[in-house]
Design an enzyme around this catalytic site. Structure first.
Site, PDB file in Angstrom:
ATOM      1  N   LYS A 202       0.842  -1.193   0.000  1.00 33.71           N
ATOM      2  CA  LYS A 202       0.000   0.000   0.000  1.00 33.71           C
ATOM      3  C   LYS A 202       0.879   1.245   0.000  1.00 33.71           C
ATOM      4  CE  LYS A 202      -4.009   1.970   2.465  1.00 33.71           C
ATOM      5  NZ  LYS A 202      -4.977   1.760   3.567  1.00 33.71           N
ATOM      6  N   SER A 274      -9.669   1.899   2.485  1.00 30.97           N
ATOM      7  CA  SER A 274      -8.719   2.569   1.617  1.00 30.97           C
ATOM      8  C   SER A 274      -7.619   1.652   1.086  1.00 30.97           C
ATOM      9  CB  SER A 274      -8.060   3.721   2.375  1.00 30.97           C
ATOM     10  OG  SER A 274      -7.207   3.240   3.413  1.00 30.97           O
ATOM     11  N   SER A 298     -10.438  -0.025   6.693  1.00 32.48           N
ATOM     12  CA  SER A 298      -9.702  -0.016   5.432  1.00 32.48           C
ATOM     13  C   SER A 298      -9.071  -1.341   5.042  1.00 32.48           C
ATOM     14  CB  SER A 298      -8.627   1.075   5.462  1.00 32.48           C
ATOM     15  OG  SER A 298      -9.219   2.350   5.415  1.00 32.48           O
TER      16      SER A 298
END
Length: 577
Positions: A202, A274, A298
């Site tokens: 990420k 996210s 997330s």
């Protein structure tokens, strides 16, 4: 020693007169030019509605000078001290209540047996294989890390234009790391289960010399000088970094500065976020595993949308040194994989404290594939399953058949939504510079529910109320401590009973895993004008286990049991085949 009773107001004025308050005086004269009269009673009266209070005229008049002092201090701090994203608060959160047991355990991961008869098949089958099986092939000379890496890089090149799940592919770096992994394994230098396994990261964890954009336009050219600790640990474990996976800007949603990350099962909808790119890439077989983060859903949410297995560890298990801070008391790193045992292998590699993260702690992590499930007590509230889907009902019944004890529980009816204030305030503080400089206008997502609006509104939160919410948070922690004194874990539909909110604020771990396919409408794309939901189609359906503090091992054992019975791995997104 003689002391004098001096008011704060007099003290500040004295400092300015003596020269020690030059910054205060300069700031006040420069920034108060348009407000020479200072705070007025009418200003206070207008603000009272925002704070939920009601004062008299006399009280307002008395408060005006106090608030003038406050504004002077506020402006002085802003002018003199530019806080960076990695400037953490002095107070640090711990999920462990005083006197509670911390589930001591030794390090050790024992996964299920690999069938020696299994041989690599097509490139697609290799791409979707579990980490342990890929590792078995690597050590047996049946597959090289170079081939495995090239399989994933080809899939990234082909699928990323459709799914938008990588911001920065790192093909050259990945091939170099794969060649090193092959050479080391050939020389008998085995770094462990992740050696030679390619992964996606990420894009809020720093990578030295490679853009780390946080998914946001103001930072899209940001290049860090050092690796985040989690990157260093995975490199030490021999994992191969394929590239930086997309995320919703500043860790919210699935819309980043250049695109919306798509769900491989239904590319017409976003992947949720996210950890948008991490979940999407894992579901599409574009990496062996990925790293995501969770502040308030997330990992759980994109894992649910994309049909992958997301492990959110106990708060503080994985250090955040060298990563973007959104909410210091909530941010957590964890693995997103296609199989439950894969998450155990990844967590073992990244677990443990680091001096750069005051909230991190060192506790052993153990997992045993042969753990006796009859030793577990699993809690649930029948109300969570009253209108649950067939897959949810099936999962509850499978837990009943596992030999574990099912125990009904009920959580107090409390205003858990009030805890959101912590997220809003911490996030607004982390990105104060965007709000005050108006660079928040650069963010791609500008709806009322998007960060720019939240950051602006958070400036009007009461500091007193924030402390009250923190006190309420501790009460919620005590409530959950009582619950976990009765059970080892909870099971529920993913977003039932406010558990997502509660457990994020208490720091408890969770495991979200896909168990079946069910029909639902596809979601509207984030931040796209006039976007609407699409027709119903069969898509992955997941369920979530909520573990006790440091109880990841037992939770993964139950997860693997459910995974074996569901056999979800037989399904693959059509776009990824």
């Amino acid at each position: 020693m003689k002391t004098t009773n001096v008011s704060r107001r007099a003290l500040l004025k004295g400092m300015a007169a003596a020269g020690t308050g030059a910054a205060l005086a300069g700031t006040a004269s420069a920034q108060d030019a348009d407000n020479t009269a200072g705070v007025q009673a009418g200003d206070i009266q207008c603000a009272e509605r925002l704070m939920g209070v009601d004062y008299t005229d006399g009280e307002r008049a008395q408060m005006a000078g106090e608030l003038d002092d406050y504004l002077t201090r506020l402006k002085a701090r802003r002018a003199a001290v530019m806080l960076a994203n990695d400037d953490a608060p002095a107070l640090t959160f711990t999920p462990f209540l005083s006197g509670s047991e911390n589930n001591p355990q030794n390090d050790g991961v024992r996964i299920s047996r690999i069938s020696v008869s299994d041989r690599p098949g097509s490139d697609v089958d290799i791409a979707f294989a579990p980490i342990a099986k890929q590792g078995h092939w690597l050590r047996g000379g049946l597959v090289t890390s170079a081939r495995l890496t090239d399989i994933y890089l080809e899939r990234i090149a082909r699928l990323n234009p459709v799914l938008n799940n990588f911001i920065t592919p790192m093909a050259d770096t990945a091939r170099a790391q794969a060649a090193q992994a092959d050479a080391e394994l050939a020389a008998g230098n085995d770094r462990g289960p992740l050696h030679g396994i390619p992964y996606a990261l990420k894009d809020l964890a720093d990578t030295q010399g490679v853009k780390t954009t946080w998914g946001a336009a103001p930072y899209q050219d940001r290049i860090p000088d050092e690796d985040a600790v989690i990157v260093s640990r995975l490199r030490e474990a021999g994992a191969v970094l394929l590239g930086k996976a997309s995320l919703g800007a500043l860790a919210y949603g699935d819309k980043w500065f250049d695109a919306v990350t798509r769900n491989p099962w239904a590319p017409e909808e976003g992947s949720s976020g996210s950890s948008a790119g991490s979940a999407s890439a894992t579901a599409a077989g574009m990496c062996g595993f990925s790293i995501g983060t969770e502040t308030l859903g997330s990992i759980v949410s994109p894992s649910t949308r994309c049909g992958v297995t997301g492990l959110r560890p106990t708060f503080g298990r994985v250090p955040r040194t060298g990563t973007m801070a959104l909410c210091w008391s909530l941010d957590k790193f964890g693995p997103i994989c296609r199989f439950t045992e894969d998450t155990a292998l990844v967590l073992a590699a990244i677990n443990g404290a680091d001096a750069g993260d005051a909230s991190s702690h060192s506790h052993g992590f153990s997992y045993n594939a042969d753990f006796d499930l009859s030793a577990l007590t699993v809690g649930y509230d029948p109300a969570w399953f009253k209108d649950a889907t067939p897959t949810d009902q099936w999962a509850l019944e499978q837990v009943r058949k596992s030999g574990a004890t099912l125990r009904e529980i009920a959580l107090p009816d409390l205003p858990y939504q009030a805890l959101f204030t912590v997220v809003e305030a911490e996030a607004a503080a982390a990105f104060e510079d965007l709000t005050l400089s108006n660079r928040d206008d650069m963010l791609a997502w500008q709806e009322a529910r998007a960060w720019p609006n939240t950051f602006r509104a958070a400036r009007f939160h009461s500091a007193v109320e924030l402390i009250q919410i923190d006190r309420f948070r501790r009460r919620v922690m005590a409530v959950m401590d009582d619950v976990y004194n009765q059970v080892d874990m909870l099971i529920s539909p993913n977003f039932a009973g406010s558990l997502l909110i509660i457990t994020n604020f208490t720091g408890h771990p969770s495991l979200t895993l896909p168990l079946g396919m069910e029909e639902r409408e596809t979601e509207a794309l984030t931040g796209v004008a006039d976007a609407t939901s699409g027709p119903a189609r069969r898509l992955p359906h997941t369920i979530t286990l909520w573990g006790g503090l440091l109880g990841e091992g037992e939770m993964l054992s139950m997860g693997r049991y459910l995974e074996q019975r569901a056999n979800f791995s037989r399904y693959r997104p059509q776009v990824a085949v």
